[in-house]
Write a protein that holds these residues in place. Sequence first.
Motif, short mmCIF file in Angstrom:
data_model
loop_
_atom_site.label_atom_id
_atom_site.label_comp_id
_atom_site.label_asym_id
_atom_site.label_seq_id
_atom_site.Cartn_x
_atom_site.Cartn_y
_atom_site.Cartn_z
N ASN A 1 85.40 -14.86 33.48
CA ASN A 1 84.15 -14.82 34.26
C ASN A 1 84.16 -13.70 35.29
OD1 ASN A 1 83.29 -17.13 32.95
ND2 ASN A 1 83.82 -18.51 34.63
N GLY B 1 81.15 -10.44 33.52
CA GLY B 1 82.14 -11.17 32.75
C GLY B 1 82.76 -10.32 31.66
N THR C 1 78.07 -16.87 39.23
CA THR C 1 79.07 -16.78 38.16
C THR C 1 78.47 -16.08 36.94
OG1 THR C 1 80.20 -18.78 38.88
CG2 THR C 1 80.57 -18.07 36.61
N GLY D 1 85.72 -9.59 35.22
CA GLY D 1 86.48 -10.49 34.37
C GLY D 1 87.28 -9.73 33.33
N ASN E 1 79.25 -15.53 33.32
CA ASN E 1 80.17 -16.08 32.34
C ASN E 1 80.77 -15.01 31.44
OD1 ASN E 1 79.84 -18.79 33.14
ND2 ASN E 1 78.00 -18.99 31.87
N GLY E 2 82.06 -15.17 31.16
CA GLY E 2 82.68 -14.34 30.15
C GLY E 2 82.10 -14.64 28.79
N TYR F 1 82.53 -12.89 39.11
CA TYR F 1 82.17 -13.79 40.21
C TYR F 1 81.44 -13.06 41.33
CZ TYR F 1 85.03 -17.59 38.33
OH TYR F 1 85.54 -18.61 37.55
N HIS G 1 89.78 -14.71 34.72
CA HIS G 1 88.59 -14.63 35.56
C HIS G 1 88.78 -13.64 36.70
CE1 HIS G 1 87.05 -17.95 33.32
NE2 HIS G 1 87.92 -18.83 33.82
#
Length: 286
Positions: free
Chosen positions: A239, A200, A215, A79, A217-218, A241, A260
């Motif tokens: 994010n 992230g 996922t 990310g 998360n950022g 992934y 992302h």
Amino acid sequence: MTRSRLTNPSFHDSAIAFSAVGGIVTEYISGGAHYRVHSFTLAGTHKIRFNHRGTIDFLIVGGGGGSAAAEGYTGSTGGGGAGGMVEGTSQSINSGSYTIVVGGAGGRSTSISTPASAGGDSSFNGYTAKGGAGGSDYVGSDAERVGAAGGCGAGGSENNQTAGASNQDTYSSVTGVTGFGNAGGNGAAYAGGGAGGSGGGGGAGGAGTAANAATANGGVGRANNIRTGANHTYCRGGNGYANNESAPLFEIPNSGNGAHGVSSTAGNNTNSGDGGSGIVVIRYAI
């Protein structure tokens, strides 16, 4: 007849209301105070001019980093880091003209062979919000695979690539001014099909999440209310992934968000994204 003239500059300043010229001008009332706001939203160089010495609050947001496309075989890209963020409250400013720079959004990679780019720095009156780091790739040079540093650092890609650090100045020695930036999250081991996942990107409010086969998360952004009186969140990390995920191509302008990353089970996924451009906001009571 003898003409009188004003010889006391401080009296002259207090008799004329403090004001400025430049940017998009809006006003609002909050907590019984009436504020005027000058917003600078277009990437590039601008000017603001103050008529005499006064007191201001300001917000500076760097451009968010873009993200890298998936390569010609399976894997996950990190990310993008959010732009750094600088908040100033109750700061004295002298009369005159000041240069403002608004950082542009970091660009996504448009092919599997080109890396993502970092967001641009934003600045005002000697303070700088650094641009967010472009998201890392899982093929190429060491510099492309390891998460880059920025206002907020990029997430690490597969295979076990480390995340980027924040290079945002916190301005800890300056009363009433604080800079915010965080690191990204590390990437996971290459598991085939992008199953390991990427980390992230960092956000102004927290570090990016490390890869977790889903996922990642950022980092969360940070809320600020000086533009409208209502809280608005800036500088969220992109994010990371796994397992063939990707996300929208463009972040919201003036958000400072990081883009992302991309995960691909078959390779050649170019659904990477542009970061959000920066913004500079100046407010004072009228």
